[in-house]
Write a protein that holds these residues in place. Structure first.
Motif, PDB file in Angstrom:
ATOM      1  N   MET A 114       0.844  -1.180   0.000  1.00  0.00           N
ATOM      2  CA  MET A 114       0.000   0.000   0.000  1.00  0.00           C
ATOM      3  C   MET A 114       0.888   1.242   0.000  1.00  0.00           C
ATOM      4  O   MET A 114       1.445   1.621   1.038  1.00  0.00           O
ATOM      5  CB  MET A 114      -0.909   0.000   1.247  1.00  0.00           C
ATOM      6  CG  MET A 114      -1.753  -1.265   1.443  1.00  0.00           C
ATOM      7  SD  MET A 114      -3.127  -1.402   0.294  1.00  0.00           S
ATOM      8  CE  MET A 114      -2.416  -2.484  -0.927  1.00  0.00           C
ATOM      9  N   ALA A 117      -0.084   4.172  -1.808  1.00  0.00           N
ATOM     10  CA  ALA A 117      -0.860   5.388  -2.089  1.00  0.00           C
ATOM     11  C   ALA A 117      -0.856   6.346  -0.905  1.00  0.00           C
ATOM     12  O   ALA A 117      -0.870   5.929   0.249  1.00  0.00           O
ATOM     13  CB  ALA A 117      -2.295   5.011  -2.441  1.00  0.00           C
ATOM     14  N   PRO A 140     -11.689   5.627   5.091  1.00  0.00           N
ATOM     15  CA  PRO A 140     -11.246   4.304   5.522  1.00  0.00           C
ATOM     16  C   PRO A 140      -9.724   4.224   5.442  1.00  0.00           C
ATOM     17  O   PRO A 140      -9.111   4.843   4.567  1.00  0.00           O
ATOM     18  CB  PRO A 140     -11.893   3.366   4.498  1.00  0.00           C
ATOM     19  CG  PRO A 140     -12.215   4.210   3.319  1.00  0.00           C
ATOM     20  CD  PRO A 140     -12.478   5.592   3.855  1.00  0.00           C
ATOM     21  N   LEU A 155      -4.830   0.274   4.268  1.00  0.00           N
ATOM     22  CA  LEU A 155      -3.770  -0.611   4.767  1.00  0.00           C
ATOM     23  C   LEU A 155      -4.255  -1.369   6.002  1.00  0.00           C
ATOM     24  O   LEU A 155      -4.085  -2.585   6.108  1.00  0.00           O
ATOM     25  CB  LEU A 155      -2.517   0.213   5.093  1.00  0.00           C
ATOM     26  CG  LEU A 155      -1.376  -0.538   5.795  1.00  0.00           C
ATOM     27  CD1 LEU A 155      -0.912  -1.744   5.004  1.00  0.00           C
ATOM     28  CD2 LEU A 155      -0.206   0.411   6.060  1.00  0.00           C
ATOM     29  N   PHE A 206       3.604   1.983   3.769  1.00  0.00           N
ATOM     30  CA  PHE A 206       4.561   3.080   3.729  1.00  0.00           C
ATOM     31  C   PHE A 206       4.261   4.042   4.870  1.00  0.00           C
ATOM     32  O   PHE A 206       3.136   4.093   5.364  1.00  0.00           O
ATOM     33  CB  PHE A 206       4.491   3.813   2.378  1.00  0.00           C
ATOM     34  CG  PHE A 206       5.425   3.215   1.364  1.00  0.00           C
ATOM     35  CD1 PHE A 206       5.237   1.913   0.918  1.00  0.00           C
ATOM     36  CD2 PHE A 206       6.491   3.944   0.860  1.00  0.00           C
ATOM     37  CE1 PHE A 206       6.105   1.347   0.006  1.00  0.00           C
ATOM     38  CE2 PHE A 206       7.364   3.390  -0.056  1.00  0.00           C
ATOM     39  CZ  PHE A 206       7.176   2.095  -0.489  1.00  0.00           C
ATOM     40  N   LYS A 223       3.121   2.294  13.380  1.00  0.00           N
ATOM     41  CA  LYS A 223       2.260   2.023  12.227  1.00  0.00           C
ATOM     42  C   LYS A 223       2.206   0.531  11.922  1.00  0.00           C
ATOM     43  O   LYS A 223       1.154  -0.013  11.587  1.00  0.00           O
ATOM     44  CB  LYS A 223       2.811   2.798  11.024  1.00  0.00           C
ATOM     45  CG  LYS A 223       1.769   3.259  10.075  1.00  0.00           C
ATOM     46  CD  LYS A 223       2.216   4.500   9.339  1.00  0.00           C
ATOM     47  CE  LYS A 223       2.023   5.742  10.186  1.00  0.00           C
ATOM     48  NZ  LYS A 223       2.289   6.968   9.434  1.00  0.00           N
ATOM     49  N   LYS A 270      -1.506  -1.072  12.115  1.00  0.00           N
ATOM     50  CA  LYS A 270      -2.144  -1.390  10.831  1.00  0.00           C
ATOM     51  C   LYS A 270      -2.021  -2.865  10.453  1.00  0.00           C
ATOM     52  O   LYS A 270      -2.486  -3.268   9.397  1.00  0.00           O
ATOM     53  CB  LYS A 270      -1.565  -0.512   9.733  1.00  0.00           C
ATOM     54  CG  LYS A 270      -1.737   0.982  10.041  1.00  0.00           C
ATOM     55  CD  LYS A 270      -1.699   1.821   8.809  1.00  0.00           C
ATOM     56  CE  LYS A 270      -1.816   3.297   9.146  1.00  0.00           C
ATOM     57  NZ  LYS A 270      -2.312   4.085   8.030  1.00  0.00           N
TER      58      LYS A 270
HETATM   59  O1  C5P Z   1      -1.237   6.601   8.691  1.00  0.00           O
HETATM   60  P1  C5P Z   1      -0.487   6.946   7.446  1.00  0.00           P
HETATM   61  O2  C5P Z   1      -1.319   7.619   6.413  1.00  0.00           O
HETATM   62  O3  C5P Z   1       0.805   7.636   7.681  1.00  0.00           O
HETATM   63  O4  C5P Z   1      -0.088   5.513   6.877  1.00  0.00           O
HETATM   64  C1  C5P Z   1       0.542   5.369   5.648  1.00  0.00           C
HETATM   65  C2  C5P Z   1       0.319   3.996   5.122  1.00  0.00           C
HETATM   66  O5  C5P Z   1      -1.063   3.639   5.242  1.00  0.00           O
HETATM   67  C3  C5P Z   1       0.604   3.885   3.659  1.00  0.00           C
HETATM   68  O6  C5P Z   1       0.978   2.551   3.385  1.00  0.00           O
HETATM   69  C4  C5P Z   1      -0.727   4.234   3.018  1.00  0.00           C
HETATM   70  O7  C5P Z   1      -0.850   3.704   1.730  1.00  0.00           O
HETATM   71  C5  C5P Z   1      -1.691   3.579   3.977  1.00  0.00           C
HETATM   72  N1  C5P Z   1      -2.979   4.249   4.113  1.00  0.00           N
HETATM   73  C6  C5P Z   1      -4.120   3.668   3.596  1.00  0.00           C
HETATM   74  N2  C5P Z   1      -5.346   4.272   3.765  1.00  0.00           N
HETATM   75  C7  C5P Z   1      -5.442   5.426   4.446  1.00  0.00           C
HETATM   76  C8  C5P Z   1      -4.292   6.036   4.975  1.00  0.00           C
HETATM   77  C9  C5P Z   1      -3.078   5.425   4.781  1.00  0.00           C
HETATM   78  O8  C5P Z   1      -4.018   2.610   2.975  1.00  0.00           O
HETATM   79  N3  C5P Z   1      -6.631   5.991   4.603  1.00  0.00           N
END
Ligand code: C5P
Length: 221
Positions: free
Chosen positions: A92, A94, A126, A129, A145, A159, A163
């Motif tokens: 993930m 993005a 949502p 990740l 990431f 994280k 996650k």
């Molecule tokens: O919490 P943060 O945004 O820093 O976390 C980054 C990671 O979580 C990345 O891998 C990002 O792609 C993923 N992410 C996600 N959905 C979100 C927020 C972050 O998949 N709403």
């Protein structure tokens, strides 16, 4: 050493920003270019994986050898990812918007002479990740990431736990690093085995190394 093959493995990669509409002509976005995510999708495909790239709006071309699903909003990205589980690998990348506009307007919001600017009310998006990391059909390897501007390592470790990821690729996106939107990246790989500091590399090089690491980890599971 030659990287291990990902032949026969399936992967989902997310990349790019999301656009969260305010009204039909305006949106909230961020500076993600999609370069790192697209490079990772291509690298996994070169190792033989069957890759689906779920991309937010970017100006770079679709990478060779992968299926690409184009989305705009975080909720669309979540649906595109979750509906494609199960897979072996999820990466993930993005830069998903944390918030969307709570009730975006179907019509262009008009400026009214003499009236106060309209308030923008936000709702939480949502966390894709986290949804994948805690899913009943969780991929065997989940990579996230962490774009931080401070306490990169500590935030990355938190994280990882929160996650449900196996690896976090953490980088410092302070403006002076030029990483966000640029072609180079300097990352730390955070896992329960410890922290690896990678040198300053191009995003393609980071992608190749990460592909090799993913293949190695998967072979050892
Ligand atoms: O919490 P943060 O945004 O820093 O976390 C980054 C990671 O979580 C990345 O891998 C990002 O792609 C993923 N992410 C996600 N959905 C979100 C927020 C972050 O998949 N709403």
């Amino acid at each position: 050493p030659e990287a291990q093959s990902l032949q026969g493995r399936t992967a989902i990669v997310t990349s790019g920003p999301t656009h969260e509409p305010i009204d039909p002509v305006r949106y909230i976005a961020n500076r993600s270019s999609g370069r790192q995510g697209h490079a990772i999708a291509a690298a996994l495909a070169r190792l033989g994986a069957d890759v689906t790239l779920v991309s937010g709006p970017v100006t770079i071309p679709d990478p060779a050898g992968v299926k690409v699903v184009h989305v705009e909003r975080a909720e669309e990205m979540r649906d595109a990812v979750i509906s494609r589980l199960p897979v072996d690998i999820a990466v993930m990348v993005a830069a998903v918007a944390d918030w969307r506009v709570a009730s975006s307007s179907d019509q262009k919001i008009k400026k009214q002479a003499g009236e106060a600017p309209p308030p923008l009310l936000l709702a939480e998006n949502p966390d894709i990740l986290s949804d994948v990391g805690h899913h009943g059909s969780r991929p065997r390897l989940v990579v996230g990431f962490a774009a931080e501007t401070q306490d990169v390592e500590q935030n990355g470790l938190r994280k990882l736990e929160r996650k449900g990821a196996d690896l976090i690729v953490a980088n410092d996106v302070s403006p002076q690093t030029g990483i966000m939107g640029g072609t180079r990246n300097r990352v730390k790989i955070i896992s329960r085995q410890g922290v690896e500091d990678w040198p300053d590399l191009t995003k393609d090089e980071v992608a190749d190394r990460l592909g090799a690491l993913v293949a190695e980890r998967l072979a050892g599971l």
